[in-house]
Design a protein around this motif. Sequence first.
Motif, PDB file in Angstrom:
ATOM      1  N   GLY A  69      -5.131 -10.116  -0.905  1.00  0.00           N
ATOM      2  CA  GLY A  69      -5.009  -8.916  -0.077  1.00  0.00           C
ATOM      3  C   GLY A  69      -5.518  -9.144   1.337  1.00  0.00           C
ATOM      4  O   GLY A  69      -4.898  -8.725   2.318  1.00  0.00           O
ATOM      5  N   VAL A  73      -3.406  -9.115   4.896  1.00  0.00           N
ATOM      6  CA  VAL A  73      -3.717  -8.234   6.033  1.00  0.00           C
ATOM      7  C   VAL A  73      -3.914  -9.050   7.310  1.00  0.00           C
ATOM      8  O   VAL A  73      -3.380  -8.715   8.374  1.00  0.00           O
ATOM      9  CB  VAL A  73      -4.977  -7.372   5.741  1.00  0.00           C
ATOM     10  CG1 VAL A  73      -5.458  -6.675   7.000  1.00  0.00           C
ATOM     11  CG2 VAL A  73      -4.682  -6.369   4.653  1.00  0.00           C
ATOM     12  N   LEU A  83      -0.650  -4.066  12.571  1.00  0.00           N
ATOM     13  CA  LEU A  83      -1.599  -3.685  11.528  1.00  0.00           C
ATOM     14  C   LEU A  83      -0.904  -3.052  10.322  1.00  0.00           C
ATOM     15  O   LEU A  83      -1.260  -3.331   9.181  1.00  0.00           O
ATOM     16  CB  LEU A  83      -2.638  -2.729  12.109  1.00  0.00           C
ATOM     17  CG  LEU A  83      -3.722  -2.261  11.145  1.00  0.00           C
ATOM     18  CD1 LEU A  83      -4.556  -3.438  10.672  1.00  0.00           C
ATOM     19  CD2 LEU A  83      -4.600  -1.219  11.809  1.00  0.00           C
ATOM     20  N   GLY A  86       0.628  -5.639   8.180  1.00  0.00           N
ATOM     21  CA  GLY A  86      -0.439  -6.386   7.510  1.00  0.00           C
ATOM     22  C   GLY A  86      -1.018  -5.633   6.326  1.00  0.00           C
ATOM     23  O   GLY A  86      -1.279  -6.214   5.264  1.00  0.00           O
ATOM     24  N   ILE A  87      -1.228  -4.332   6.500  1.00  0.00           N
ATOM     25  CA  ILE A  87      -1.770  -3.528   5.396  1.00  0.00           C
ATOM     26  C   ILE A  87      -0.780  -3.471   4.244  1.00  0.00           C
ATOM     27  O   ILE A  87      -1.152  -3.595   3.071  1.00  0.00           O
ATOM     28  CB  ILE A  87      -2.143  -2.117   5.907  1.00  0.00           C
ATOM     29  CG1 ILE A  87      -3.356  -2.216   6.831  1.00  0.00           C
ATOM     30  CG2 ILE A  87      -2.431  -1.177   4.744  1.00  0.00           C
ATOM     31  CD1 ILE A  87      -3.711  -0.918   7.530  1.00  0.00           C
ATOM     32  N   GLY A  90      -0.722  -6.899   2.628  1.00  0.00           N
ATOM     33  CA  GLY A  90      -1.977  -7.096   1.899  1.00  0.00           C
ATOM     34  C   GLY A  90      -1.999  -6.324   0.591  1.00  0.00           C
ATOM     35  O   GLY A  90      -2.475  -6.822  -0.428  1.00  0.00           O
TER      36      GLY A  90
END
Length: 193
Positions: A69, A73, A83, A86-87, A90
């Motif tokens: 994870g 991210v 972001l 990435g989240i 992740g």
Amino acid sequence: MARRLRTASAGGHGTEQLSILKQRVFSRSDTMQRLLLSLPQVHSLDKVIVQSGISMTVADLLLLSLLLGGAGVFAPLYLGRGLLFGIALGGVLAILPFLYVFRARTQRMQRLENQLPDAIDLMGRAMRAGHAFPNALKMVGEEMSDPIGSEFRTLFDEINYGVRLEDALLNLLERVPSTDLQYFVVALLIQRE
């Protein structure tokens, strides 16, 4: 032998088992063990890992999930993807180890279901030939391939180490949640009565 004792202790039935069998650990670290014991559903997750047949602890699974994870991210952030991406990546990567364990569990349970009729037939032939019930269990454990062979070896070991037959059979049901096996265990317990 240690792996078989850890597998046997995952069932959790009976009081004799507490004094005979080694308790299953969630982590190799005492601090992490205490932390994991405070988490809800950690025993359920451990049961799924045992049922999957994977030699992994709960801490290993959670650490792998956390690492994947985190990599999911930070890698897109490092590459300038944003972001939100990435989240999302992740989250997907963090779920992958759990999906792998659940898939391995499903496949192992299907193999067990497919092998169960042959195991029961082998036990029946062994008992008709004059072998005692524990020896029939031992024969299934030695002559059948995994996963049914290892489960019956564990069952035989529990009985051989002094766990009552009823408790050992309930431990088997705890490790192998199969309807067919449940009918088999109920039939054995009724016959024993």
